[in-house]
Design a protein around this motif. Structure first.
Motif, PDB file in Angstrom:
ATOM      1  N   PRO A  40       0.794 -11.175   0.661  1.00 65.82           N
ATOM      2  CA  PRO A  40      -0.894 -11.079   0.260  1.00 65.82           C
ATOM      3  C   PRO A  40      -1.643 -12.356  -0.114  1.00 65.82           C
ATOM      4  CG  PRO A  40       0.457  -9.352  -1.031  1.00 65.82           C
ATOM      5  CD  PRO A  40       1.140 -10.448  -0.728  1.00 65.82           C
ATOM      6  N   PHE A  41      -2.601 -12.661   0.335  1.00 63.09           N
ATOM      7  CA  PHE A  41      -3.709 -13.031  -0.732  1.00 63.09           C
ATOM      8  C   PHE A  41      -5.299 -12.769  -0.698  1.00 63.09           C
ATOM      9  CE2 PHE A  41      -6.873 -16.338  -1.476  1.00 63.09           C
ATOM     10  CZ  PHE A  41      -6.044 -17.287  -2.526  1.00 63.09           C
ATOM     11  N   SER A  42      -6.007 -12.402  -1.847  1.00 62.87           N
ATOM     12  CA  SER A  42      -6.909 -12.411  -1.868  1.00 62.87           C
ATOM     13  C   SER A  42      -7.622 -12.323  -3.013  1.00 62.87           C
ATOM     14  CB  SER A  42      -6.909 -10.337  -1.866  1.00 62.87           C
ATOM     15  OG  SER A  42      -6.307  -9.890  -3.220  1.00 62.87           O
ATOM     16  N   PHE A  71      -7.206 -22.634   3.286  1.00 61.42           N
ATOM     17  CA  PHE A  71      -5.902 -22.922   2.237  1.00 61.42           C
ATOM     18  C   PHE A  71      -4.720 -21.739   3.031  1.00 61.42           C
ATOM     19  CE2 PHE A  71      -3.172 -24.136  -0.467  1.00 61.42           C
ATOM     20  CZ  PHE A  71      -2.074 -24.221  -0.204  1.00 61.42           C
ATOM     21  N   LYS A  72      -4.861 -21.012   1.672  1.00 59.03           N
ATOM     22  CA  LYS A  72      -3.964 -19.581   2.116  1.00 59.03           C
ATOM     23  C   LYS A  72      -4.213 -19.430   3.662  1.00 59.03           C
ATOM     24  CE  LYS A  72      -2.283 -20.073  -2.151  1.00 59.03           C
ATOM     25  NZ  LYS A  72      -0.578 -19.979  -1.986  1.00 59.03           N
ATOM     26  N   ARG A  73      -5.261 -19.236   4.715  1.00 56.57           N
ATOM     27  CA  ARG A  73      -4.926 -18.289   5.705  1.00 56.57           C
ATOM     28  C   ARG A  73      -3.886 -19.366   6.673  1.00 56.57           C
ATOM     29  NH1 ARG A  73     -10.446 -18.279   6.781  1.00 56.57           N
ATOM     30  NH2 ARG A  73     -10.732 -16.334   5.910  1.00 56.57           N
ATOM     31  N   MET A  74      -4.266 -20.172   6.650  1.00 55.59           N
ATOM     32  CA  MET A  74      -3.864 -21.152   7.689  1.00 55.59           C
ATOM     33  C   MET A  74      -1.618 -21.091   6.896  1.00 55.59           C
ATOM     34  SD  MET A  74      -6.352 -24.316   8.012  1.00 55.59           S
ATOM     35  CE  MET A  74      -5.391 -25.365   8.956  1.00 55.59           C
ATOM     36  N   THR A  79      -4.840 -12.318   4.429  1.00 54.07           N
ATOM     37  CA  THR A  79      -5.316 -12.985   3.138  1.00 54.07           C
ATOM     38  C   THR A  79      -6.840 -12.413   3.634  1.00 54.07           C
ATOM     39  OG1 THR A  79      -4.631 -15.649   3.998  1.00 54.07           O
ATOM     40  CG2 THR A  79      -7.049 -15.355   2.630  1.00 54.07           C
ATOM     41  N   LEU A  80      -7.589 -11.757   2.378  1.00 55.00           N
ATOM     42  CA  LEU A  80      -8.702 -11.320   2.295  1.00 55.00           C
ATOM     43  C   LEU A  80      -9.465 -11.377   1.231  1.00 55.00           C
ATOM     44  CD1 LEU A  80     -10.399  -8.869   3.348  1.00 55.00           C
ATOM     45  CD2 LEU A  80      -9.539  -7.257   1.414  1.00 55.00           C
ATOM     46  N   TRP A  81     -11.119 -11.659   1.974  1.00 56.66           N
ATOM     47  CA  TRP A  81     -11.907 -12.457   0.928  1.00 56.66           C
ATOM     48  C   TRP A  81     -12.915 -11.967   1.114  1.00 56.66           C
ATOM     49  CZ3 TRP A  81     -15.552 -17.883   1.348  1.00 56.66           C
ATOM     50  CH2 TRP A  81     -16.114 -17.828   0.369  1.00 56.66           C
ATOM     51  N   LEU A  82     -13.592 -11.039  -0.027  1.00 56.38           N
ATOM     52  CA  LEU A  82     -14.412  -9.916  -0.039  1.00 56.38           C
ATOM     53  C   LEU A  82     -15.253 -10.308  -0.267  1.00 56.38           C
ATOM     54  CD1 LEU A  82     -13.305  -5.984   0.043  1.00 56.38           C
ATOM     55  CD2 LEU A  82     -15.279  -6.785  -1.485  1.00 56.38           C
ATOM     56  N   THR A 465     -13.702  -1.895  -4.766  1.00 53.19           N
ATOM     57  CA  THR A 465     -14.845  -2.786  -3.005  1.00 53.19           C
ATOM     58  C   THR A 465     -13.082  -2.024  -2.441  1.00 53.19           C
ATOM     59  OG1 THR A 465     -14.007  -4.679  -4.208  1.00 53.19           O
ATOM     60  CG2 THR A 465     -15.702  -4.094  -4.190  1.00 53.19           C
ATOM     61  N   ILE A 466     -11.867  -1.806  -2.518  1.00 56.43           N
ATOM     62  CA  ILE A 466     -11.069  -1.587  -1.839  1.00 56.43           C
ATOM     63  C   ILE A 466     -10.383  -0.173  -1.657  1.00 56.43           C
ATOM     64  CG2 ILE A 466     -10.297  -4.412  -0.978  1.00 56.43           C
ATOM     65  CD1 ILE A 466      -8.223  -4.158  -3.549  1.00 56.43           C
ATOM     66  N   GLY A 467     -10.908   0.515  -2.543  1.00 58.33           N
ATOM     67  CA  GLY A 467     -10.918   2.043  -2.324  1.00 58.33           C
ATOM     68  C   GLY A 467     -10.877   2.795  -2.970  1.00 58.33           C
ATOM     69  N   TRP A 468     -10.839   2.411  -4.212  1.00 58.71           N
ATOM     70  CA  TRP A 468     -10.201   3.207  -5.760  1.00 58.71           C
ATOM     71  C   TRP A 468     -11.362   3.784  -5.599  1.00 58.71           C
ATOM     72  CZ3 TRP A 468     -12.273   3.895 -10.338  1.00 58.71           C
ATOM     73  CH2 TRP A 468     -11.702   4.680 -10.756  1.00 58.71           C
ATOM     74  N   PRO A 469     -11.362   5.132  -6.085  1.00 59.19           N
ATOM     75  CA  PRO A 469     -10.594   5.982  -6.878  1.00 59.19           C
ATOM     76  C   PRO A 469      -9.252   6.538  -5.559  1.00 59.19           C
ATOM     77  CG  PRO A 469     -11.741   7.332  -6.710  1.00 59.19           C
ATOM     78  CD  PRO A 469     -12.710   6.017  -6.035  1.00 59.19           C
ATOM     79  N   ASP A 470      -9.418   6.386  -4.440  1.00 65.99           N
ATOM     80  CA  ASP A 470      -8.408   6.442  -2.993  1.00 65.99           C
ATOM     81  C   ASP A 470      -7.413   5.926  -3.408  1.00 65.99           C
ATOM     82  OD1 ASP A 470     -10.253   8.888  -2.223  1.00 65.99           O
ATOM     83  OD2 ASP A 470     -11.228   7.476  -1.585  1.00 65.99           O
ATOM     84  N   GLN A 471      -6.823   5.900  -3.098  1.00 65.66           N
ATOM     85  CA  GLN A 471      -5.156   5.436  -2.601  1.00 65.66           C
ATOM     86  C   GLN A 471      -5.035   4.461  -1.236  1.00 65.66           C
ATOM     87  OE1 GLN A 471      -3.700   3.628  -5.389  1.00 65.66           O
ATOM     88  NE2 GLN A 471      -5.042   4.791  -6.716  1.00 65.66           N
ATOM     89  N   THR A 472      -5.791   3.570  -1.200  1.00 67.00           N
ATOM     90  CA  THR A 472      -6.135   2.918   0.270  1.00 67.00           C
ATOM     91  C   THR A 472      -5.199   1.599   0.928  1.00 67.00           C
ATOM     92  OG1 THR A 472      -7.472   1.406  -0.076  1.00 67.00           O
ATOM     93  CG2 THR A 472      -8.764   3.450   0.412  1.00 67.00           C
ATOM     94  N   ALA A 473      -5.094   2.000   2.007  1.00 67.74           N
ATOM     95  CA  ALA A 473      -4.022   0.773   2.352  1.00 67.74           C
ATOM     96  C   ALA A 473      -3.788  -0.938   2.139  1.00 67.74           C
ATOM     97  CB  ALA A 473      -3.642   0.673   3.762  1.00 67.74           C
ATOM     98  N   GLU A 474      -5.926  -0.591   1.879  1.00 70.28           N
ATOM     99  CA  GLU A 474      -6.379  -1.955   1.167  1.00 70.28           C
ATOM    100  C   GLU A 474      -5.779  -2.217  -0.200  1.00 70.28           C
ATOM    101  OE1 GLU A 474      -8.220  -0.218   3.549  1.00 70.28           O
ATOM    102  OE2 GLU A 474      -8.429  -1.586   4.717  1.00 70.28           O
ATOM    103  N   LEU A 475      -6.318  -1.312  -0.772  1.00 66.42           N
ATOM    104  CA  LEU A 475      -5.958  -1.415  -2.424  1.00 66.42           C
ATOM    105  C   LEU A 475      -4.565  -1.553  -2.999  1.00 66.42           C
ATOM    106  CD1 LEU A 475      -7.225  -0.611  -5.169  1.00 66.42           C
ATOM    107  CD2 LEU A 475      -6.702   1.243  -4.875  1.00 66.42           C
ATOM    108  N   LYS A 476      -3.350  -1.155  -1.730  1.00 65.11           N
ATOM    109  CA  LYS A 476      -1.741  -1.209  -2.244  1.00 65.11           C
ATOM    110  C   LYS A 476      -1.809  -2.457  -1.643  1.00 65.11           C
ATOM    111  CE  LYS A 476      -0.340   3.542  -1.544  1.00 65.11           C
ATOM    112  NZ  LYS A 476      -0.052   4.679  -0.282  1.00 65.11           N
ATOM    113  N   GLN A 477      -1.972  -3.315  -0.916  1.00 70.06           N
ATOM    114  CA  GLN A 477      -1.667  -4.921  -0.291  1.00 70.06           C
ATOM    115  C   GLN A 477      -2.697  -5.513  -1.330  1.00 70.06           C
ATOM    116  OE1 GLN A 477       0.080  -5.844   1.433  1.00 70.06           O
ATOM    117  NE2 GLN A 477      -0.107  -7.326   2.992  1.00 70.06           N
ATOM    118  N   PHE A 478      -3.807  -5.330  -1.437  1.00 66.53           N
ATOM    119  CA  PHE A 478      -4.861  -6.627  -1.960  1.00 66.53           C
ATOM    120  C   PHE A 478      -4.847  -6.281  -3.601  1.00 66.53           C
ATOM    121  CE2 PHE A 478      -5.764  -6.522   2.619  1.00 66.53           C
ATOM    122  CZ  PHE A 478      -5.569  -7.994   3.078  1.00 66.53           C
ATOM    123  N   TYR A 479      -4.746  -5.761  -4.416  1.00 68.25           N
ATOM    124  CA  TYR A 479      -4.703  -5.699  -5.510  1.00 68.25           C
ATOM    125  C   TYR A 479      -2.845  -5.550  -6.077  1.00 68.25           C
ATOM    126  CZ  TYR A 479      -6.490  -4.341 -10.034  1.00 68.25           C
ATOM    127  OH  TYR A 479      -6.616  -4.464 -11.792  1.00 68.25           O
TER     128      TYR A 479
END
Length: 884
Positions: A40-42, A71-74, A79-82, A465-479
C-alpha cells in the motif's frame, strides 16, 4: 499520419486539461480497490477549509502530493490519496454571520438550530469551490472517498475519542488563563496566536504605601489591566525592596489594598524591578497567582470592554480605558514617567485582533502523557521528518507544551459531548445523546454550549477518514499512511496532534514520513497577503499558462523545506519547457508515420549515448523521488529533455530520419527516438500529467492511460565509452558554435574546422564524430591533426580538454570591417566600465542607494569586465596577421 493522429501545432492547455481530467475521473483511475496482495501507498490530503479557495500554498502542497501519488501508482502500489475538507469553525461561522449581518439579523436572533441550518446550507452552496479548483490542478485523489470533518463518520470518531480521553482523565474542565479574541468571540490556542514586535510605551506608576509613604513604582505596558491587580511582586534577592515584602500598597484609582510579594519569576532588570500582578489577564501572573493564592479579578467583558469590576471605567473599550486611566494617573501625580518600549504583541491568526489573556472555564487535554510517546517515535526514528531539521523544532515544542485548550465559544463545530444535570449537578460524558441523568434520572439535562477546536477533529484525520472506530478493510490496508506532505507553518497546529492521536488510538504512528515544504513568498521575499496586494491567484495562472506549467514551476528551483519566491519569469520558463516538449514530440511523431517497430540495426554513437543517458535519468529521478527531493527530480528531467534529448539527440538523428533510401538506418533512429520519448513521457507524467497524457496517447503504444503504465526501471544499460565520445564531440560542436557567434559568422556560411588532439584515442573519437560535427556546426572541411606544425594566421581558437579547435577566418569575414567593429565595441565597453567604477566609488551613491540597487550596479560592472576581456581576445584573433 492523419490530422487527427497528429499533435496540434500549438498546445492548448484549456482543451487538453479538461478532456483528460474528465476521462481519468469518469473511468475511475483515481479510485483504488483494496488489494491486500499489493504494497500500500496512502496519503491523506491536508483538508483545506471548506470556506476557502485555492491559493498558491494549496497548489504547491497538492502538486507535491499528486507527484508522489502518480509515481507510486505507476510503480504498482495499491495507491490511495484521500481528499477532504475541514469545517473551519471560526472562519465558516464568521462567513455566515457576515451574511446574516447584511440581512439585518444575527445568530442570536435566529437561535442555534436555525443558525446551524444556515451554515450547512452555506457549506452546500459554497463548500465545493476548492475541490473543483483542485481538479483543475490535476489532483488524482479518490473523490469517491472524499471526507468532511463534520460528516457522520468523522463526527462519530470525534465523540469516541473525546469520551475515551475524558474517561481516562486526559480531558478535564477548569478555570484557566486562555487567549481570547474579542472579535471572533472565542478562545484560541497558544499556537493560533501570532506574535508581532510593536512599538509601545512602558508606563511607570507609583503605588502609594498604605501609611502615606512613597510606596513602590511599577512598570507596565498595559495600564488598563491595573484595575484587576491582586499584588505587586519583586524578586526575593532584590535588596531595594526586601524591607517592603509583606506590606501593602494602595491600588491607584481604587480603594483596594494589595500585598507586596516576593517571587523568583520577577526580572530585577525590567523596569523598576517591581511588577504589577494581574492573575486574570496575564498567563505568567496567573501562574504566580496560583503560587501565592491571589484572587483572579476579571475586569473585561467578551468584547474587551471594561466590566463592572472596573468601577467608573465600566463600558469603555480597553484602549479608551487605557487613555483615560493614564490621564487620571497623571492628574493624581502617580504617573512617574513614560518610556518608549518595543515588545511582542499577540494577535489572533484569523483576524489580527490583539489577543486578550482572560481567565475562564474551559475544556483542556492533558498534554504531557500524550506528548511523551509522540517525542519518542521521532527520537527512535519510527517517524522521520524531511528535511530532518524540522524534527528538532517538533521535539522542542512538545517538550515545552502546555495543556491544550480545546473548547471554543462557537456554534459551528463538534459540540462538546458533555451534559449537566440541572437537578443534581452531575456531569455526563457519553457517546450517544442521553435522555435523562444516569445519577438521579432527571430529564432536566443541558449540553455544554461550546464546540471543539477545529484541530481536535483534524487531528484524527489519518484514521477517522478510513473507517475508525470500525476496523474496515481500508483502515487495515492504508493505515499507517505512507507520508504526510504539509507546510512548515502547521507542524504544531496539526502534525503533532495527528501523531499523538494516532499513537493513542491506533498504537501506531499515523505516517512514516513527514515531508515539509516552505511557504510561497512574493518576488521580494514577503508573505503574500491581501493587505500587501501581492497575492497570486493560481486559477488565473492555470487559465493563462495551464496547470502543468504552474505545477512544474512550483516544485522546481527550490530545496526541500525552504521558502519559494514567486517570479513570473519562472512561469515563463516553465511554459517554454512545456512548449519545447510539445514541439519536439510533434517532430518525432511526424517522423514515426511509417514506423513499423522492426528489429533495430546497428546503433549509432548518438543512439548508444542517449540510451545510456536515459538509463541514468531513470535511475536518478527515481532515487530523488524516493528520498522526497521532488525539485531535484524535476531538475534532472528538465536537463535530460531540454539539453540532451531535444537539443542534441533529435538534431543528431535528423540526417538518418531523412534517409529514405536506407530503411534500416531510419528504422533504428525511429526506434530509439520512440523508446526514449515514450519512457520520458512516463517519467514526466507525475510532474506534467496533462501534457504527458496528450503526447503519450498519440504515440504508437497500447494502454488506456499513461498513468496506469509501469514506472520506467533502469535495465542496467550503461555505455560509458559512448558517453565519453559524445562528450568530446559535443564540446567541439559547442566551441565552434561559440566562435561563429562571437565572430558574427553568417549562420549559413560553411567554414573549415581544424582539430588538434595529441592523444590517438581522442583523434579516433573525433574521426567517428566527424559527420555529426560537420552537420551541427555548418562545417565544410574538417581536418584532424596530432599537432599543429605552424601557427595558423587569421583564425579563432578554443582550447578544450584534450583538443584545440581552430576556425580559419579568412574568407569568412571582412577582417578590416570586423577589426573596426570590435575596436568600437571595446571603446564603448571601456567607457561603460569607467562610468560604473565612478558610480561605485562615489560615497554619496553608496551611502544613499538601496542595497539591491548597488548589487545590480556591481553585477553590471562584472558583466562589462567579462565582455571587455572577451572582446580583447576576439580582436587578437581577427587582427593576428594584420596587426603585425
Amino acid at each position: 499520419m492523419s490530422e487527427e493522429q497528429q499533435l496540434a501545432k500549438v498546445y492548448d492547455p484549456v482543451q487538453v486539461e479538461e478532456k483528460w481530467y474528465r476521462y481519468w475521473e469518469e473511468n475511475g483511475f483515481f479510485t483504488p480497490k483494496v488489494e491486500t496482495e499489493k504494497k500500500p501507498f496512502s496519503i491523506v490530503m491536508p483538508p483545506p477549509n471548506v470556506t476557502g479557495s485555492l491559493h498558491l500554498g494549496h497548489a504547491m502542497d497538492n502538486a507535491l502530493q499528486d507527484i508522489l501519488t502518480r509515481f507510486k501508482r505507476m510503480q504498482g502500489y495499491n495507491t490511495l490519496w484521500l481528499p477532504g475538507t475541514d469545517h473551519a469553525g471560526i472562519a465558516t461561522q464568521a462567513k455566515v454571520e457576515e451574511q446574516l449581518a447584511r440581512e439585518g439579523t444575527n445568530r442570536h436572533e435566529l437561535g442555534r438550530e436555525k443558525f446551524l441550518e444556515r451554515v450547512w446550507a452555506w457549506k452546500e452552496q459554497y463548500g465545493g469551490t476548492i475541490t473543483r479548483q483542485l481538479r483543475k490542478l490535476g489532483a488524482s485523489c479518490d473523490w469517491s472517498r472524499e471526507r468532511f470533518t463534520m460528516d457522520e463518520g468523522c463526527s462519530r470518531a470525534v465523540r469516541e475519542v473525546f469520551v475515551k480521553l475524558y474517561k481516562k482523565g486526559l480531558i478535564y474542565r477548569g478555570n484557566y488563563i486562555v487567549n481570547w479574541c474579542s472579535k471572533c468571540h472565542t478562545t484560541i490556542s497558544d499556537i493560533e496566536v501570532e506574535h508581532t514586535e510593536k512599538e509601545g510605551n512602558l508606563w511607570h506608576i507609583r503605588y502609594p504605601a498604605k501609611d502615606g509613604g512613597e510606596g513602590v513604582i511599577v512598570a507596565t505596558t498595559r495600564p488598563e489591566t491595573m484595575l484587576g491587580d491582586a499584588a505587586v511582586a519583586v524578586h526575593p534577592e532584590d535588596e531595594r525592596y526586601s524591607s517592603l515584602v509583606g506590606r501593602t500598597v494602595i491600588l491607584p484609582l481604587t480603594d483596594r489594598e494589595i500585598p507586596i510579594i516576593a517571587d523568583e519569576y520577577v526580572d530585577k532588570e525590567f523596569g523598576t524591578g517591581a511588577v504589577k500582578i494581574t492573575p486574570a489577564h496575564d498567563p505568567n501572573d496567573f501562574e504566580m497567582g496560583l503560587r501565592h493564592e491571589l484572587p483572579q479579578i476579571n475586569i473585561m467583558n467578551s468584547d474587551a470592554a471594561i466590566n463592572e469590576n472596573g468601577g467608573k471605567y465600566q463600558g469603555l473599550d480597553r484602549y479608551e480605558a487605557r487613555r483615560q486611566i493614564v490621564k487620571d494617573l497623571e492628574e493624581l501625580g502617580l504617573l512617574v514617567k513614560v518610556e518608549q518600549h518595543s515588545h511582542a504583541v499577540g494577535e489572533c491568526y484569523r483576524c489580527s485582533t490583539v489577543v486578550e489573556p482572560r481567565v475562564s472555564k474551559q475544556w483542556f487535554v492533558k498534554m504531557k502523557p500524550l506528548a511523551e510517546p509522540a517525542i519518542k517515535v521521532v527520537q527512535d526514528g519510527d517517524l522521520q521528518f524531511v528535511p530532518e531539521r524540522f524534527a528538532r523544532i517538533y521535539i522542542s515544542w512538545l517538550e515545552n507544551i502546555r495543556d491544550w485548550c480545546i473548547s471554543r465559544q462557537l456554534w459551528w463545530g463538534h459540540r462538546i459531548p458533555v451534559w449537566y444535570c440541572q437537578d443534581c449537578g452531575a456531569e455526563i460524558c457519553v457517546k450517544e445523546d442521553p435522555v435523562h441523568c444516569p445519577k438521579c434520572g432527571s430529564n432536566n439535562i443541558e449540553q455544554d454550549p461550546d464546540v471543539l477546536d477545529t484541530w481536535f477533529s483534524s487531528g484524527l484525520w489519518p484514521f477517522s477518514t478510513i473507517g475508525w472506530p470500525d476496523q474496515t478493510a481500508e483502515l487495515k490496508q492504508f493505515y499507517p499512511t505512507s507520508v504526510l506532505v504539509t507546510g512548515r507553518d502547521i507542524i504544531f497546529f496539526w502534525v503533532a496532534r495527528m501523531i499523538f492521536m494516532g499513537l493513542e488510538f491506533q498504537q501506531e504512528v499515523p505516517f512514516h514520513k513527514v515531508m515539509i515544504h516552505g511557504l510561497i513568498l512574493d518576488s521580494q521575499g514577503r508573505k503574500m497577503s491581501k493587505s500587501l496586494g501581492n497575492g497570486v491567484d493560481p486559477i488565473e495562472v492555470i487559465n493563462q499558462y495551464g496547470a502543468d506549467t504552474l505545477r512544474f514551476m512550483l516544485i522546481t528551483g527550490n530545496t526541500p523545506g525552504n521558502d519559494l519566491r514567486f517570479h513570473s519569469e519562472r512561469l515563463e520558463a516553465a511554459r517554454n519547457f512545456l512548449n519545447k516538449i510539445w514541439n519536439a514530440s510533434r517532430f518525432v511523431l511526424m517522423n514515426l508515420e511509417d514506423y513499423e517497430n522492426k528489429p533495430r540495426g546497428e546503433l549509432a554513437l548518438a543512439d548508444q549515448w542517449i540510451l545510456s543517458r536515459y538509463e541514468d535519468t531513470v535511475r536518478n529521478i527515481t532515487d530523488a523521488l524516493e528520498r522526497y527531493d521532488l525539485g531535484e527530480a524535476g531538475r534532472i528531467l528538465y536537463e535530460f529533455i531540454w539539453n540532451e534529448y531535444c537539443d542534441w539527440y533529435i538534431e543528431l538523428t535528423k540526417k538518418r530520419l531523412y534517409d529514405k533510401e536506407n530503411s534500416e538506418v531510419r528504422n533504428t533512429a525511429q526506434s530509439v527516438l520512440f523508446e526514449v520519448l515514450e519512457g520520458t513521457m512516463r517519467l514526466l507524467h507525475p510532474f506534467m500529467p496533462f501534457l504527458s497524457e496528450e503526447i503519450w496517447q498519440h504515440l504508437p503504444t497500447e494502454g488506456e492511460t499513461v498513468m496506469l503504465r509501469s514506472w520506467p526501471e533502469a535495465s542496467g544499460y550503461k555505455n560509458e565509452q559512448a558517453e565519453k565520445e559524445m562528450s568530446v564531440v559535443m564540446e567541439v560542436i559547442r566551441s565552434v558554435r561559440n566562435i561563429r557567434a562571437e565572430m558574427n559568422v553568417a549562420p549559413g556560411r560553411r567554414a573549415d574546422i581544424l582539430l588538434v588532439a595529441p592523444e590517438t584515442e581522442i583523434r579516433e573519437m573525433l574521426d567517428r564524430g566527424r559527420e555529426d560535427i560537420r552537420k551541427l556546426t555548418v562545417g565544410e572541411k574538417i581536418t584532424i591533426l596530432q599537432r599543429l606544425e605552424n601557427n595558423l594566421p587569421q583564425s579563432a581558437s578554443a582550447v578544450l580538454d584534450g583538443v584545440t579547435v581552430y576556425l580559419p577566418l579568412k574568407g569568412l569575414l571582412d577582417l578590416d570591417k570586423e577589426i573596426a567593429k570590435v575596436r568600437k565595441e571595446i571603446e564603448n565597453a571601456i567607457a561603460e566600465q569607467k562610468r560604473l567604477e565612478g558610480k561605485l566609488s562615489n560615497p554619496g551613491f553608496i551611502g544613499k542607494a538601496p542595497e539591491e540597487v548597488i548589487a545590480k550596479e556591481k553585477e553590471k560592472l562584472d558583466t562589462i569586465q567579462t565582455r571587455l576581456r572577451s572582446l580583447k581576445i576576439r580582436l587578437s584573433d581577427v587582427a593576428d596577421d594584420l596587426e603585425k
